[in-house]
Design an enzyme around this catalytic site. Structure first.
Site, PDB file in Angstrom:
ATOM      1  N   GLU A 183      -5.245   6.775  -6.960  1.00  0.00           N
ATOM      2  CA  GLU A 183      -5.548   5.784  -7.992  1.00  0.00           C
ATOM      3  C   GLU A 183      -6.940   6.062  -8.558  1.00  0.00           C
ATOM      4  OE1 GLU A 183      -5.032   1.831  -6.426  1.00  0.00           O
ATOM      5  OE2 GLU A 183      -2.987   2.217  -5.727  1.00  0.00           O
ATOM      6  N   HIS A 217      -2.042  -1.388  -9.994  1.00  0.00           N
ATOM      7  CA  HIS A 217      -2.582  -2.098  -8.823  1.00  0.00           C
ATOM      8  C   HIS A 217      -3.194  -3.443  -9.245  1.00  0.00           C
ATOM      9  CE1 HIS A 217      -4.243  -1.321  -4.517  1.00  0.00           C
ATOM     10  NE2 HIS A 217      -3.905  -2.593  -4.683  1.00  0.00           N
ATOM     11  N   ARG A 270       0.863  -1.179   0.000  1.00  0.00           N
ATOM     12  CA  ARG A 270       0.000   0.000   0.000  1.00  0.00           C
ATOM     13  C   ARG A 270       0.899   1.227   0.000  1.00  0.00           C
ATOM     14  NH1 ARG A 270      -3.665  -2.848  -1.145  1.00  0.00           N
ATOM     15  NH2 ARG A 270      -5.743  -2.989  -0.220  1.00  0.00           N
TER      16      ARG A 270
END
Length: 345
Positions: free
Chosen positions: A291, A310, A263
């Site tokens: 994001e 991701h 993360r």
């Protein structure tokens, strides 16, 4: 027109489980799990991905359980779907939220869910191998430039002018966070002939021995002594958020590979961007402060780094295990049990 998949639609006596938005890759794996809810719940899945809050709220109007993945639940949406918005229970009465991943705290305000008496569940260790393998995919792209070489050869450019590659064997990998993913990374690294050190809190000493990692008590020491640094910390507010500071990143030696498939929030805000902008650290990143990334984002302008959207967790094996756990969480909630509970109702 949106395809809607339903089970036991006639059983209005059963609670309703709704997945209002779904990634294409999850449709078939989760469909295969829904028979586990036979005579326990009706299921309604909208087979398209959307993050539009009005659409999601509308689809959840009659739901008791929400299956969520791939989008954030704002505080306003959480209020609406749980009956705490301006329209009260007329807009929703969700009592359980099941998240398709581990880091649910990044997607739902857990304190607010607790205040509303909503159970929140996640999935655990479903992507250990998937994310570990992606970390190495990023490493290999940085050291062997396979993507660039492919483009060159197809363009008729046989002579590689980007410099020779590096090898992992004999180099030292520093792992920050030795949980399920970190320990899997350590085992793979040992198989590649790397030396492995790791900094991690709250894991048994036996785990270091089992995956062949040398425990390093000081994060600065680990970073300074490593040729590759790979981050595998979970995001836990008050514990790991911002735990990797700008001061820690100062210990990266020029040329050290930096990998983050965990993360972005475990790193102090702005610290990694500032360090990478010096241009002496090759990096492979799958997670970001914002994001999705926009093409004009500052991190996209830095040469010598590799970015992926991701997707480290997205493999066939991970989807199978993830969807199995999601449905088991629903089954447990509706039958008086517990499974992967992050917030109790």
């Amino acid at each position: 027109m949106t395809q809607v998949y339903e089970t036991q639609a006639e059983r209005t006596d059963l609670p309703l489980v709704v997945m209002p938005s779904v990634l294409d890759s999850m449709v078939e794996p989760i469909r295969l799990q829904f028979p586990q809810l036979h005579d326990i719940a009706r299921v309604r899945m909208f087979e398209e991905f959307t993050s539009d809050e009005d659409a999601i709220a509308s689809r959840l109007r009659d739901a008791d359980v929400l299956l969520v993945g791939g989008y954030h639940i704002s505080d306003d949406l959480l209020r609406r779907i749980t009956g705490h918005g301006p329209n009260g229970a007329d807009e929703g009465h969700v009592r359980c939220i099941v998240f398709c991943g581990t880091g649910v705290a990044s997607y739902v305000d857990l304190d607010l869910a607790r205040e509303f008496g909503v159970r929140v569940c996640n999935a655990e260790h479903y992507g250990d191998h998937a994310v570990a393998e992606h970390a190495f995919a990023l490493m290999f792209e940085l050291i062997r430039h396979v993507g660039e070489l492919d483009k060159d050869v197809k363009a008729g450019n046989w002579a590689w002018k980007g410099g020779d590659g590096l090898q992992l064997a004999g180099r030292r990998l520093g792992i920050i966070g030795l949980g399920g993913i970190g320990s899997t990374v350590a085992s793979i690294a040992k198989a590649f002939g790397m030396e492995v050190g790791a900094w991690s809190s709250h894991v048994p000493e036996a785990l270091f021995e089992r995956c062949g990692a040398e425990p390093v008590a000081d994060m600065n020491e680990l970073i300074a002594s490593s040729d590759v640094v790979s981050v595998h910390l979970p995001l836990i507010d008050g514990v790991t958020r911002g735990i990797i500071t700008a001061e820690h990143l100062e210990h990266l030696r020029p040329g050290t590979l930096f990998i983050n498939t965990a993360r972005s929030e475990v790193i102090e805000p702005g610290a990694l961007l500032a360090r990478l902008q010096r241009g002496d650290i090759p990096a492979g990143l799958d997670v970001f402060d914002h994001e999705p990334l926009k093409s004009g984002d500052a991190i996209c302008q830095i040469p010598g780094i590799v970015l992926t959207p991701h997707v480290g967790w997205r493999t066939d094996g991970a989807f199978r295990e993830l969807t199995r756990q999601m449905v088991e969480c629903v089954r447990a909630f509706l039958t008086g049990g517990e499974c992967n509970v992050v917030v109790h109702e």
